[in-house]
Design a protein around this motif. Structure first.
Motif, PDB file in Angstrom:
ATOM      1  N   TRP A   1       0.851  -1.189   0.000  1.00  0.00           N
ATOM      2  CA  TRP A   1       0.000   0.000   0.000  1.00  0.00           C
ATOM      3  C   TRP A   1       0.889   1.243   0.000  1.00  0.00           C
ATOM      4  CZ3 TRP A   1      -4.719  -1.027  -1.309  1.00  0.00           C
ATOM      5  CH2 TRP A   1      -5.268  -2.269  -0.980  1.00  0.00           C
ATOM      6  N   PRO A   2       0.721   2.125  -0.985  1.00  0.00           N
ATOM      7  CA  PRO A   2       1.573   3.321  -1.074  1.00  0.00           C
ATOM      8  C   PRO A   2       1.662   4.113   0.221  1.00  0.00           C
ATOM      9  CG  PRO A   2       0.273   3.108  -3.070  1.00  0.00           C
ATOM     10  CD  PRO A   2      -0.219   2.051  -2.120  1.00  0.00           C
ATOM     11  N   ARG A   3       0.543   4.219   0.954  1.00  0.00           N
ATOM     12  CA  ARG A   3       0.561   5.033   2.157  1.00  0.00           C
ATOM     13  C   ARG A   3       1.599   4.554   3.169  1.00  0.00           C
ATOM     14  NH1 ARG A   3       0.229   4.598   6.652  1.00  0.00           N
ATOM     15  NH2 ARG A   3      -0.380   2.448   6.395  1.00  0.00           N
ATOM     16  N   GLU A   4       1.780   3.221   3.297  1.00  0.00           N
ATOM     17  CA  GLU A   4       2.749   2.703   4.251  1.00  0.00           C
ATOM     18  C   GLU A   4       4.169   3.124   3.876  1.00  0.00           C
ATOM     19  OE1 GLU A   4       4.121  -1.527   6.300  1.00  0.00           O
ATOM     20  OE2 GLU A   4       2.578  -1.515   4.729  1.00  0.00           O
ATOM     21  N   VAL A   5       4.477   3.075   2.576  1.00  0.00           N
ATOM     22  CA  VAL A   5       5.809   3.486   2.116  1.00  0.00           C
ATOM     23  C   VAL A   5       5.974   5.003   2.290  1.00  0.00           C
ATOM     24  CG1 VAL A   5       7.445   3.422   0.204  1.00  0.00           C
ATOM     25  CG2 VAL A   5       5.756   1.583   0.446  1.00  0.00           C
ATOM     26  N   GLU A   6       4.927   5.743   1.995  1.00  0.00           N
ATOM     27  CA  GLU A   6       4.985   7.202   2.153  1.00  0.00           C
ATOM     28  C   GLU A   6       5.221   7.586   3.615  1.00  0.00           C
ATOM     29  OE1 GLU A   6       1.941   7.764  -1.624  1.00  0.00           O
ATOM     30  OE2 GLU A   6       1.245   8.219   0.393  1.00  0.00           O
ATOM     31  N   ASP A   7       4.567   6.879   4.533  1.00  0.00           N
ATOM     32  CA  ASP A   7       4.784   7.159   5.953  1.00  0.00           C
ATOM     33  C   ASP A   7       6.242   6.959   6.336  1.00  0.00           C
ATOM     34  OD1 ASP A   7       2.141   7.738   6.202  1.00  0.00           O
ATOM     35  OD2 ASP A   7       1.626   6.034   7.480  1.00  0.00           O
ATOM     36  N   MET A   8       6.866   5.923   5.779  1.00  0.00           N
ATOM     37  CA  MET A   8       8.284   5.682   6.064  1.00  0.00           C
ATOM     38  C   MET A   8       9.152   6.787   5.471  1.00  0.00           C
ATOM     39  SD  MET A   8      10.619   4.005   7.504  1.00  0.00           S
ATOM     40  CE  MET A   8       9.636   2.603   8.078  1.00  0.00           C
TER      41      MET A   8
END
Length: 557
Positions: free
Chosen positions: A468-475
């Motif tokens: 999920w893009p959001r998880e990578v963006e959070d990192m």
């Protein structure tokens, strides 16, 4: 009864918020008329340093409604508003409603092709436009649309020469009179405030035709009814304990559903004056916060990022904003922590859609959103009163998924729109058994807190694993250099798809950070299939006017 039917979220509600709200009576136009009669001199809104009363707003909107009547605008006709956050937006909105017309708010960033599509799809008969937008864009488009008459306004209308001279964004403004359009200020002088031109609005009439952002495919016009708008204005009012002693900082663009309901509708429902300032400018925002001491705002996280990264933020005082909310895009927990560290203000999460007339979920006032221990996502909050929420299987909306499992978020309640304008098939596809299928993948925990995982269309399948893009963006946001981050999936010969990240860096890191550093940062902290294999550094990421990243433009990059 299912877990969702039990509504476990109710036990987390603030003591002043009931589980169910009665349906409010009347419409927002009724509220204006009531306030103009009961408290005529009370402030309806502030525009920069100038205050406009309920009486003035009522009178001016009646004068403009009289002009609309001359032009044959009647019940069900569409009136487009193509301005920034200017007084003309509010005057035009209430004038249209006084004729029983439907307001079509338009993004001031639209160029010719986009404007033509929206005017023709809505069938707008009249347009209220910012003078500069009319000159540079609308003037050439109007002849190929249904628009018959145009009223133009200028960003300095209602301001004195002294005010204009003191506002930096207006120092190089030049007026250009439009001979083929009526000037708003002249209309407000020449027309009489004759109440006989006004008609009553009905709760089931369409108040707004608000177009979806069109991040995929052509935008669709959501038919938002007067009762939908008034109900969610009441939700805001109740959830945030809003009243006449509050003031609302107009950070969100008024054409967007957040601005329409979380600013304009809430302001009128609660009697809390709205602070407007043409367009977003951090320096001006800080000045007006100091002047008007607003207590509440709701805006995209990118607006808060811009405030936090502005040089003036180090001395700015935002302590009056005790009711601060953000929605429109996922919020990384690290950003809320940075904002609170800088300003001492906690950003509460809130979630809604164009189709839901703003919120279906929000974090209770003065509570802190929990973080999902598995994904690291910040909770979007709890379903608001009267909201029936559930998570269903992405491929089979007939089946609910248990708490803790991801699925598509579905919702029904008095805030949900009536359907898409002239698109019955799209409307039918959007609903299942009365529930609106949002397209957002979400999780509800055992306590009833909801977490958005991502948009289901943005899911990446890398080596057979879901990313999920959001998880990578959070990192990515955890790296000290990263100011903005967006992630997409790109074809990969070995993995099928792989993760590609686009970032913009903070000013002090420009030319001092390389893509490989960002890749290694994520690689050390994420599963092998999740970390980005490609990182592109851009000066700024492409966004909609409401702060959503335009992934379609990133895919073409």
């Amino acid at each position: 009864m299912s877990k969702y039917g039990e509504k476990p979220w109710l036990r987390h509600y603030s003591s002043f918020v009931p589980g169910e709200l009665p349906a409010p009576e009347g419409t927002l136009l009724d509220q204006l008329l009531t306030r103009a009669k009961a408290t005529p001199d009370a402030p309806a809104f502030h525009y920069f340093d100038v205050t406009v009363s309920y009486h003035q707003l009522d009178e001016w909107s009646t004068r403009l409604a009289a002009k609309f009547a001359q032009w044959g605008v009647g019940r069900g006709d569409r009136v487009a508003i193509y301005t920034q956050n200017n007084p003309a937006f509010l005057i035009g909105q209430y004038a249209a409603w006084k004729r029983g017309a439907i307001v079509v708010p338009l993004n001031p960033m639209f160029k010719e092709k986009e404007l033509e599509y929206h005017l023709n799809d809505s069938g707008a008969k009249v347009m209220v436009a910012l003078e500069s937008l009319y000159e540079t864009c609308a003037k050439s488009v109007v002849p190929v649309t249904c628009v018959q008459n145009v009223v133009v306004t200028h960003e300095t209308d209602f301001l004195t020469e002294g005010h204009v001279a003191a506002i930096p964004m207006f120092r190089e403004i030049v007026r250009a009179k439009q001979g083929d359009a009526d000037d708003l200020m002249e209309v407000l002088v020449s027309m009489s405030a004759d109440d006989s031109v006004c008609v009553a609005n009905r709760p089931d009439d369409i108040a707004f035709l608000v177009y979806t952002s069109g991040t995929t495919g052509n935008p669709k016009g959501a038919m938002n009814l007067h009762r939908n708008v008034l109900f969610n204005a009441t939700v805001y009012q109740t959830w945030m304990q809003m009243g006449e002693m509050d003031r609302i900082l107009g950070l969100a663009p008024l054409f967007h559903i957040t601005g329409l309901v979380g600013h304009v509708a809430l302001s009128m429902q609660a009697g809390a004056p709205l602070v407007l300032f043409h367009r977003f400018d951090p320096q001006e925002v800080f000045r007006l916060i100091q002047m008007w001491q607003p207590t509440m705002t709701v805006a995209s996280i990118t607006a808060f990022i811009a405030l936090m990264n502005h040089p003036a933020s180090r001395t700015a005082n935002l302590q009056s904003l005790t009711k601060c909310y953000s929605g429109g895009a996922p919020i990384p927990p690290s950003l809320t922590e940075q904002f609170e560290e800088r300003f001492g203000v906690y950003i509460h999460n809130i979630y809604g859609l164009t189709e839901s007339n703003s919120p279906t979920h929000a974090v209770p006032l003065y509570q802190r959103a929990p973080v999902d221990p598995q994904s690291g996502a910040l909770s979007i909050g709890l379903p608001v009163p009267n909201c029936e929420a559930r998570i269903v299987e992405v491929e089979n909306p007939q089946r609910e998924v248990p708490a803790g499992m991801a699925g598509e978020y579905a919702v029904r309640g008095p805030m949900i729109f009536a359907g898409y304008w002239n698109k019955p098939e799209a409307t039918e596809k959007a609903f299942h058994e009365g529930y609106f299928l949002t397209g957002d993948v979400a999780v509800m925990d055992e306590g009833g807190w909801f977490y958005i995982v991502d948009r289901k269309k943005d899911m990446i399948i890398a080596s057979g694993f879901k990313v999920w893009p959001r998880e990578v963006e959070d990192m990515l946001y955890q790296h000290p250099a990263v100011k903005e981050a967006a992630v997409i999936g790109v074809p990969d010969a070995y993995r099928g798809e792989t993760v590609k990240a686009f970032i913009a860096v903070k000013d002090e890191y420009v030319d001092h950070v390389e893509p490989e550093e960002i890749i290694q940062f994520c690689k050390k902290r994420m599963a092998a299939y999740k970390y980005p294999r490609q990182v592109v550094i851009l000066p700024e990421l492409p966004k909609t006017a409401t702060g959503k990243f335009l992934r379609r433009e990133l895919r073409a990059h």
